[in-house]
Each structure stands twice: as C-alpha cells, then as structure tokens.
Design a protein around this motif. Structure first.
Motif, PDB file in Angstrom:
ATOM      1  N   GLU A  68       0.824  -1.204   0.000  1.00 25.92           N
ATOM      2  CA  GLU A  68       0.000   0.000   0.000  1.00 25.92           C
ATOM      3  C   GLU A  68       0.862   1.260   0.000  1.00 25.92           C
ATOM      4  O   GLU A  68       0.583   2.209  -0.749  1.00 25.92           O
ATOM      5  CB  GLU A  68      -0.903  -0.006   1.247  1.00 25.92           C
ATOM      6  CG  GLU A  68      -1.822   1.193   1.366  1.00 25.92           C
ATOM      7  CD  GLU A  68      -2.942   1.222   0.339  1.00 25.92           C
ATOM      8  OE1 GLU A  68      -3.579   2.273   0.186  1.00 25.92           O
ATOM      9  OE2 GLU A  68      -3.171   0.174  -0.308  1.00 25.92           O
ATOM     10  N   ARG A  69       1.902   1.271   0.803  1.00 25.48           N
ATOM     11  CA  ARG A  69       2.755   2.453   0.907  1.00 25.48           C
ATOM     12  C   ARG A  69       3.715   2.547  -0.270  1.00 25.48           C
ATOM     13  O   ARG A  69       4.069   3.641  -0.710  1.00 25.48           O
ATOM     14  CB  ARG A  69       3.544   2.381   2.225  1.00 25.48           C
ATOM     15  CG  ARG A  69       4.276   3.663   2.589  1.00 25.48           C
ATOM     16  CD  ARG A  69       3.299   4.736   3.025  1.00 25.48           C
ATOM     17  NE  ARG A  69       4.026   5.908   3.511  1.00 25.48           N
ATOM     18  CZ  ARG A  69       4.491   6.887   2.731  1.00 25.48           C
ATOM     19  NH1 ARG A  69       4.319   6.818   1.418  1.00 25.48           N
ATOM     20  NH2 ARG A  69       5.111   7.923   3.255  1.00 25.48           N
ATOM     21  N   GLY A  70       4.146   1.390  -0.773  1.00 26.28           N
ATOM     22  CA  GLY A  70       5.022   1.357  -1.933  1.00 26.28           C
ATOM     23  C   GLY A  70       6.471   1.110  -1.575  1.00 26.28           C
ATOM     24  O   GLY A  70       7.042   1.808  -0.731  1.00 26.28           O
ATOM     25  N   VAL A  71       7.058   0.101  -2.197  1.00 24.49           N
ATOM     26  CA  VAL A  71       8.488  -0.157  -2.056  1.00 24.49           C
ATOM     27  C   VAL A  71       9.217   0.667  -3.108  1.00 24.49           C
ATOM     28  O   VAL A  71       8.772   0.760  -4.252  1.00 24.49           O
ATOM     29  CB  VAL A  71       8.797  -1.658  -2.223  1.00 24.49           C
ATOM     30  CG1 VAL A  71      10.281  -1.932  -1.979  1.00 24.49           C
ATOM     31  CG2 VAL A  71       7.943  -2.491  -1.274  1.00 24.49           C
ATOM     32  N   VAL A  72      10.333   1.259  -2.722  1.00 25.40           N
ATOM     33  CA  VAL A  72      11.092   2.135  -3.614  1.00 25.40           C
ATOM     34  C   VAL A  72      12.451   1.514  -3.895  1.00 25.40           C
ATOM     35  O   VAL A  72      13.141   1.073  -2.967  1.00 25.40           O
ATOM     36  CB  VAL A  72      11.274   3.536  -2.996  1.00 25.40           C
ATOM     37  CG1 VAL A  72      12.209   4.389  -3.849  1.00 25.40           C
ATOM     38  CG2 VAL A  72       9.918   4.230  -2.848  1.00 25.40           C
ATOM     39  N   ALA A  73      12.835   1.476  -5.161  1.00 25.99           N
ATOM     40  CA  ALA A  73      14.166   1.012  -5.550  1.00 25.99           C
ATOM     41  C   ALA A  73      15.041   2.211  -5.894  1.00 25.99           C
ATOM     42  O   ALA A  73      14.633   3.079  -6.674  1.00 25.99           O
ATOM     43  CB  ALA A  73      14.069   0.075  -6.746  1.00 25.99           C
ATOM     44  N   ILE A  74      16.218   2.254  -5.291  1.00 24.34           N
ATOM     45  CA  ILE A  74      17.230   3.232  -5.685  1.00 24.34           C
ATOM     46  C   ILE A  74      18.188   2.518  -6.634  1.00 24.34           C
ATOM     47  O   ILE A  74      18.831   1.532  -6.248  1.00 24.34           O
ATOM     48  CB  ILE A  74      17.974   3.800  -4.473  1.00 24.34           C
ATOM     49  CG1 ILE A  74      16.998   4.575  -3.582  1.00 24.34           C
ATOM     50  CG2 ILE A  74      19.122   4.695  -4.909  1.00 24.34           C
ATOM     51  CD1 ILE A  74      17.628   5.174  -2.355  1.00 24.34           C
ATOM     52  N   LYS A  75      18.241   3.019  -7.865  1.00 25.30           N
ATOM     53  CA  LYS A  75      19.043   2.376  -8.902  1.00 25.30           C
ATOM     54  C   LYS A  75      20.252   3.239  -9.248  1.00 25.30           C
ATOM     55  O   LYS A  75      20.147   4.455  -9.346  1.00 25.30           O
ATOM     56  CB  LYS A  75      18.203   2.143 -10.155  1.00 25.30           C
ATOM     57  CG  LYS A  75      16.946   1.322  -9.926  1.00 25.30           C
ATOM     58  CD  LYS A  75      16.206   1.061 -11.229  1.00 25.30           C
ATOM     59  CE  LYS A  75      14.938   0.254 -11.002  1.00 25.30           C
ATOM     60  NZ  LYS A  75      14.290  -0.135 -12.285  1.00 25.30           N
TER      61      LYS A  75
ATOM     62  N   ASN B  49       9.361   3.374  -8.320  1.00 25.05           N
ATOM     63  CA  ASN B  49       8.394   2.477  -7.720  1.00 25.05           C
ATOM     64  C   ASN B  49       8.034   1.409  -8.754  1.00 25.05           C
ATOM     65  O   ASN B  49       8.732   1.246  -9.758  1.00 25.05           O
ATOM     66  CB  ASN B  49       7.170   3.232  -7.200  1.00 25.05           C
ATOM     67  CG  ASN B  49       6.469   4.023  -8.291  1.00 25.05           C
ATOM     68  OD1 ASN B  49       6.504   3.668  -9.478  1.00 25.05           O
ATOM     69  ND2 ASN B  49       5.816   5.115  -7.899  1.00 25.05           N
ATOM     70  N   MET B  50       6.935   0.726  -8.544  1.00 23.33           N
ATOM     71  CA  MET B  50       6.602  -0.393  -9.411  1.00 23.33           C
ATOM     72  C   MET B  50       6.309   0.042 -10.843  1.00 23.33           C
ATOM     73  O   MET B  50       6.553  -0.710 -11.790  1.00 23.33           O
ATOM     74  CB  MET B  50       5.386  -1.133  -8.814  1.00 23.33           C
ATOM     75  CG  MET B  50       5.066  -2.464  -9.456  1.00 23.33           C
ATOM     76  SD  MET B  50       6.407  -3.654  -9.316  1.00 23.33           S
ATOM     77  CE  MET B  50       6.309  -4.403 -10.929  1.00 23.33           C
ATOM     78  N   ARG B  51       5.835   1.262 -11.031  1.00 24.14           N
ATOM     79  CA  ARG B  51       5.360   1.648 -12.358  1.00 24.14           C
ATOM     80  C   ARG B  51       6.098   2.820 -12.993  1.00 24.14           C
ATOM     81  O   ARG B  51       5.866   3.136 -14.157  1.00 24.14           O
ATOM     82  CB  ARG B  51       3.856   1.944 -12.295  1.00 24.14           C
ATOM     83  CG  ARG B  51       3.050   0.655 -12.152  1.00 24.14           C
ATOM     84  CD  ARG B  51       1.619   0.893 -11.709  1.00 24.14           C
ATOM     85  NE  ARG B  51       0.905  -0.371 -11.661  1.00 24.14           N
ATOM     86  CZ  ARG B  51       1.034  -1.281 -10.688  1.00 24.14           C
ATOM     87  NH1 ARG B  51       1.853  -1.049  -9.668  1.00 24.14           N
ATOM     88  NH2 ARG B  51       0.366  -2.410 -10.726  1.00 24.14           N
ATOM     89  N   SER B  52       6.954   3.486 -12.229  1.00 21.97           N
ATOM     90  CA  SER B  52       7.671   4.613 -12.828  1.00 21.97           C
ATOM     91  C   SER B  52       8.872   4.990 -11.975  1.00 21.97           C
ATOM     92  O   SER B  52       8.949   4.638 -10.796  1.00 21.97           O
ATOM     93  CB  SER B  52       6.750   5.834 -12.960  1.00 21.97           C
ATOM     94  OG  SER B  52       6.388   6.326 -11.682  1.00 21.97           O
ATOM     95  N   CYS B  53       9.807   5.738 -12.586  1.00 25.00           N
ATOM     96  CA  CYS B  53      10.910   6.360 -11.847  1.00 25.00           C
ATOM     97  C   CYS B  53      10.535   7.820 -11.628  1.00 25.00           C
ATOM     98  O   CYS B  53      10.207   8.535 -12.577  1.00 25.00           O
ATOM     99  CB  CYS B  53      12.213   6.229 -12.620  1.00 25.00           C
ATOM    100  SG  CYS B  53      12.810   4.517 -12.726  1.00 25.00           S
ATOM    101  N   PHE B  54      10.530   8.256 -10.389  1.00 25.86           N
ATOM    102  CA  PHE B  54       9.975   9.573 -10.062  1.00 25.86           C
ATOM    103  C   PHE B  54      11.046  10.592  -9.671  1.00 25.86           C
ATOM    104  O   PHE B  54      10.732  11.747  -9.398  1.00 25.86           O
ATOM    105  CB  PHE B  54       8.925   9.462  -8.952  1.00 25.86           C
ATOM    106  CG  PHE B  54       9.416   8.777  -7.703  1.00 25.86           C
ATOM    107  CD1 PHE B  54      10.098   9.471  -6.712  1.00 25.86           C
ATOM    108  CD2 PHE B  54       9.189   7.414  -7.515  1.00 25.86           C
ATOM    109  CE1 PHE B  54      10.543   8.844  -5.571  1.00 25.86           C
ATOM    110  CE2 PHE B  54       9.645   6.770  -6.369  1.00 25.86           C
ATOM    111  CZ  PHE B  54      10.327   7.485  -5.392  1.00 25.86           C
TER     112      PHE B  54
END
Length: 666
Positions: A603-610, A645-650
C-alpha cells in the motif's frame, strides 16, 4: 476385554525384554530414533501404516513431536515406554510417529485441527486420533497416563475410543466428517480485498497496546514468546507514521528480553519462551529459528538507537549459534534440548555457594562476589528450582568486574554435559540464519563472510541440479525429502537480503528461480498456497506461529522481485494472496504481523534506488539513513541515481541527497 488386555500386556513385556525394535528403525530422524525401542509398535507416516489401518479397520494414533521437546520426552517416559499403555495403543490403534521438523506441513494441518476443536493454540506433543481414512476425530497435546485433575488419561481414552470405533464406527465417522468439512471451509474463505488506508496500521498498534504488558513488556500474560514478526511490524509502522506507541512497545520489549531469563546471559542466544509473565523462567530449548528471526530485529533496533546492548546481543547470539550449531562447512543444526542428564535447565543453572566460592577463587572479595550474585539473581534459596538459580540481570548497569564474572560462570559450565543437539539440517531454518548473518554485517563485517559461506553450503547440500530444494536431512546424510513452501520462501528471502548486502546479481537470480519453482509447485491460484507438493494437501495460512508464516514471507518476496525484476505478474500474485486473506487482516490487523507488513509495503510502496554497483556501495550509509522503511537497491548500468516504484521512476540525478529528500517527502 480384560483378558485380551492382560494378554497384550504380557506380550508387550516379553517383546520389550527381547530387545523389541519397532518400525521406526530405518528412520534418520533423531526424534523417531528416540522411540525405536518403545514397546509401542510405531510406524512412520506413510502407505504401510495407512494400509494396515484399512486392512485391520483400526483408527490411527498419531503422535507429533520433535527431538528437543521437553514434554514429548515426559509423555514418552510416562506412557510410550510403559508396557500397559503400549499394549492398549497396539491393540486398539495403528500408532504413527511424525517428526514435526521433517513434516511441518502435517504438523500445521493437525495444529489447526486442534485449534478448531479446542479453541486455543496447540503445541507438542500433539496427539491426534484419526479414522483409517485419515480423518481426525480427537485432538490433544500432552495426555497423562492416568486420569488426573479432571483430565482423562491414556488408560481411559485408548480403550474408550478404540471400542467406540469398533462397535459404533458410524458415530466416529460422523464426527470426523464434520471436522473435515469445517477444515475445508476454513481453507476456502472467499477473497475479500482490503478496503482500508494506512489507518489500519494505527488500529494494529492500538490493538497490541491493549494487551501489551506495560510492567514486564512483551505481549499477553504467560507463557511469553519472543514474537519477532510482531516486533518487526511495530518498527516498520513507526518508520512509516512515527507512531510512538509502536516504537515504545518494540524497543522496550527487545531491551527487556535482552536483560531477562529468556536470554542466556552467560553464553548468549535466546531460549524458546518463558513460562512466566516476568521473563524470568525460560523453557531451556535453544532453537535456530528463534535466534535467526530475532537477530535482524535487534540489528534494526541498534540502527535506530545505537544502543550498544542491542549490538552486543547480536554478536553474542551469533557467536553462540556458531559455537553450538554451526558445522565446519557452514551449515546449522536445528535445536538443542532443554534437559541435561534428565534435569530441565541443568546445564544453565547455578547454586549460590558454588558460585560464590568460584567468584572468590577468581579474586573477587566476598562483598563484591555477593553483590555480583545479587545482580545476577543467584539467590541462596534459588530462583528456579529449590537451591538452583537461573541468571537474570537485575538492573541496567552491570557492576564492575561483570565480564570477569561471566567468564567464571562460563568456566563453571564447562564440565557439565551440554543438552542434546538435534543435528538435522533444515533448509528453511538455515535460510533464516543466513539472512540474519547478512543483516548483521552492518554491526560486524565478519558476519557477511559467514553468510556467504553458509549460503554456498546450503546450496551445495540442499539444492538439486535443476535448482529445486530439499527440505531437511540429518547432517552427513544425503538429502532426499523434496522441499516445502517454507524452504523456497525463506531461501528466496535470504537470497534477496544477500543481493541487498552485496549487489551480486547471482543472488537476485537465485531468488527469482526459487520463487518461480514455488509458484509452480505450491500456488493453487486465487491467492491459495499449499505447504507441500507431496499429495497431502495442507494449505498455507498467514498465522505467524512458532516462526513466521512461509506464505507471508513469500508475499514479501514477490513484492521485492516485482520491483527488482519489473514484473507485474509477481505483484499480481502477491495482491491476490493478500486479498484471499483480506477478511482476516481487516478484522484483526495485529494478529498476522508479517502479512500486515506485506500489505503496508504494498500500500505504501516499495522504492528502488538504482545506480551503478560502485555508486550504491559508496553511498550505503546515506541510503541507510533515508527515513523511509521500504527501500531496495538495484545495481544497473547508470551514472545517475534513480528512485523508482513499481510503475515509474519519479526522481533522478547525481545528487543523492536530493533523491533522498524526494523519497522522504512522498
């Protein structure tokens, strides 16, 4: 009937005198081997026992336990080694023994049967009476040999149910069918998507606050278990919404346990649980899974507070696990017993005068030695059993000479016989320990090297050429038992932590491989998972029992892989699994901690730092300082940082601090 019972007793005594060996002789399980010479004609779970039950039209007496279980030993000594009771079991039933560590999916199923019938959680030994068609009709844990305190003993129950099954089988069948129908209904709950916002996390905290022990810390009254998944959930909730109650409950409990009798203050590592509310009197088993799951929570508590006691607990616990449980090739045994020389806790307890003399011999003055004993709660009249005391820290600050005193007490233990250690290698439990070692690298880098060694060892011993896993084996024996859901869930979890620690792509590849195999073997669609693929359909649930629910761990594995591999199919399965348990989570969000964590993460969202591996490694401390709990790192071919996030890089750029501000402002 009395004539036949007397004949059976005579035959049983004759068999025992002749060195009788039952059908468990060929088993590699230490627990089953403990029962090989019982006069009970035990058989292992399997076709031979089932065919005998059908052929003779007898019910099955199923006994589930494990080698380091204290009350299993008590029931064995009182009943299974007793010729009269053995004769009753053999006459009326087909007796079957199961090692719950070999077959946790069977144990999980029959524990649910017990809960359904008794309206409370079960334990071990677990005793189930079943029809010849494997339908349970009676469930209990420990049963005394004789009637006592209003509880029917085996000498009453065995002939009663045996005769009832023979003469009035229709009554037993009706009851068994009703139980089976209820079990099927419970496993087929309709999916109910969770329609809630993050206020459900607040509800979980308030629920826990209502049964939080404000005096002694921890949850509930007694017995008290170190509920690692609950503590982990509380820390995550604090990181998400700064709920001070969540933080307080978690940190206070972790500190209280570290000072208490639950923790071995001399050698390190935690016992399985305490029988009292104040955390003073433990049940002295040391389980690999208990310690493996607690270590990462203490690592996180240390990161938050920099309290040196938390880091000390991590080091001491790992060192004790390495000393007692780790093999030369990096594998870990499963558990140690509570008993030494037939006395519970015998290895761990101290007499006042013996300890006073030892301290004075080591150079302590009589006054200082008595003060040290008072701090350690070693009393003249004992605090555990008559004259014996178990060590508890009676205050925050140890007196001068504490480390020296610990060494004296360690030396006192050396001549004693250490409790029996079950040398079973269980894939899932080893995976938990490997994850703990990787996470502990932030406290001491040597643990990462240990983790890598153990990771290679478990793959070498418990993985087949096609990547499929075995569940368990006795150390030194070739594994043959196919892996269970828990093995794939926890191995994928360990591999994901290994990737976060090292950013080596082989670990991410392993995690994806094991999750894909698990989906093939155990996923039944519509959010339902089986615990095994061996023909006994026992469905997984989100209950964190003696360790964290394998299905809940798998949900978090799927969420991580969905982000790191940009695969929406993984996310879809995770969502369906949570939806299938939505009614439970919405009604009792505190009761299923790991599943609740998974829902909050989704719900909150997992964030990937690439970024490049070099850039990520150079900025680990800065990334670890981000005030957002659900951060993953992913090594990619880029000279810039990306936050996705799952659907975009913000967010993107070379200034990590700006990326950090964007993430924290979400």
């Amino acid at each position: 009937m009395r004539y036949f019972v007397l004949v059976a007793i005579f035959v049983s005594l004759s068999i025992a005198d002749a060195g009788f060996v039952n059908h468990l002789e060929g088993s590699s399980s230490p627990y089953l081997q403990q029962h090989v010479r019982n006069p009970v004609d035990w058989r292992p779970w399997g076709r031979e026992a089932f065919e005998k039950a059908k052929r003779e039209h007898k019910p099955i007496f199923l006994s589930i336990g494990y080698s380091t279980c204290h009350w299993c030993h008590v029931m064995a000594e009182e009943s299974f080694e007793d010729a009269q009771i053995a004769s009753l079991i053999n006459r009326w039933f087909v007796p079957v023994k199961v090692d719950r560590e070999e077959m946790p999916h069977l144990d999980r199923y029959f524990q649910r049967v017990f809960t359904l019938l008794r309206h409370r959680s079960g334990g071990w030994p677990l005793t189930i009476f079943m029809t010849e068609d494997l339908k349970p009709f009676f469930a209990a844990t420990y049963i005394p040999p004789e009637d006592s305190y209003g509880v029917k003993g085996l000498k009453t129950l065995l002939p009663y149910f045996g005769h009832l099954y023979k003469e009035h089988g229709d009554r037993i069948e009706k009851r068994a069918n009703a139980i089976e129908a209820l079990m099927k209904k419970a496993s087929m709950m309709p999916a109910k998507p969770i329609k809630a916002d993050l206020s459900i996390a607040k509800k979980a905290v308030e629920n826990m606050w209502s049964y939080y022990d404000k005096i002694y810390k921890g949850f509930g009254d007694r017995p008290k278990f170190p509920e690692s998944s609950r503590l982990r959930l509380l820390l995550d909730i604090y990181h998400v919404n700064k709920d001070e109650k969540a933080k307080r409950m978690a940190l206070e409990t972790l500190y209280a346990m570290a000072q208490s009798g639950l923790y071995d203050q001399i050698d390190g590592a935690f016992f399985r649980y305490c029988v009292d509310r104040a955390w003073r009197m433990p049940h002295f088993e040391k389980m690999l899974y208990t310690n493996a799951e607690l270590v990462p929570v203490y690592v996180e508590a240390w990161r938050m507070t920099k309290n040196g006691r938390f880091a000390e607990v991590v080091r001491e616990t790992i060192d004790e696990m390495d000393r007692r449980f780790r093999t030369n090739d990096g594998l870990y045994f499963g558990a140690s017993n509570a008993d030494s020389d037939h006395r519970e806790g015998g290895y761990f307890l101290y007499r006042y005068k013996d300890t006073l003399d030892a301290l004075m011999d080591a150079g302590f003055s009589k006054t200082d030695a008595k003060a040290m004993l008072a701090y350690l709660d070693i009393a003249e009249d004992g605090n555990f059993d008559t004259e014996f005391s178990h060590v508890v820290r009676m205050g925050e600050n140890p007196p001068n000479g504490f480390e020296k005193a610990k060494n004296v007490l360690k030396k006192m233990r050396k001549p004693r016989k250490y409790p029996f250690i079950d040398t079973k290698i269980i894939t899932a439990w080893n995976a938990m320990m490997i994850k703990a070692l990787f996470e502990s690298g932030s406290i001491d880098e040597r643990f990462v090297y240990e983790a890598k060694s153990s990771y290679c060892a478990i793959k070498r011993s418990m993985m087949q050429k096609d990547g499929e896993l075995f569940h368990q084996t006795l150390y030194g024996k070739k594994a043959t038992q196919p892996g269970l859901l828990e093995d794939y869930a926890f191995m994928a979890d360990a591999a994901l932590m290994a990737y976060q620690t090292t950013l080596e792509p082989k670990y991410l590849a392993d995690a994806g491989k094991w999750v894909d195999i698990a989906l093939k073997h155990f996923y039944r669609g519509d959010g339902r998972w089986a615990l095994s693929d061996d023909g006994f359909e026992s469905y997984a649930d989100i209950v964190d029992s003696y360790y964290t629910s394998a299905m809940s761990v798998m949900i978090n594995d799927l969420l991580d892989l969905a982000l790191l591999k940009s695969d929406l199919d993984y996310e879809g399965v995770a969502k369906n699994t949570l939806d299938a348990n939505g009614a439970l989570l919405m009604s009792h969000p505190d009761a299923y901690p790991e599943a609740m964590r998974a829902w909050i993460r989704m719900e909150r969202g997992v964030v990937a730092i690439k970024a490049s591996r070099k850039m990520l490694n150079a900025n680990r401390d800065e990334i670890a300082s981000i005030r957002y709990p659900f951060i993953l790192m992913e090594a990619v071919d880029s000279d810039r940082f990306l936050a996705c996030n799952m659907r975009s890089c913000f967010a993107s750029g070379k200034d990590l601090k700006k990326i950090k501000n964007v993430i924290e402002g979400r």
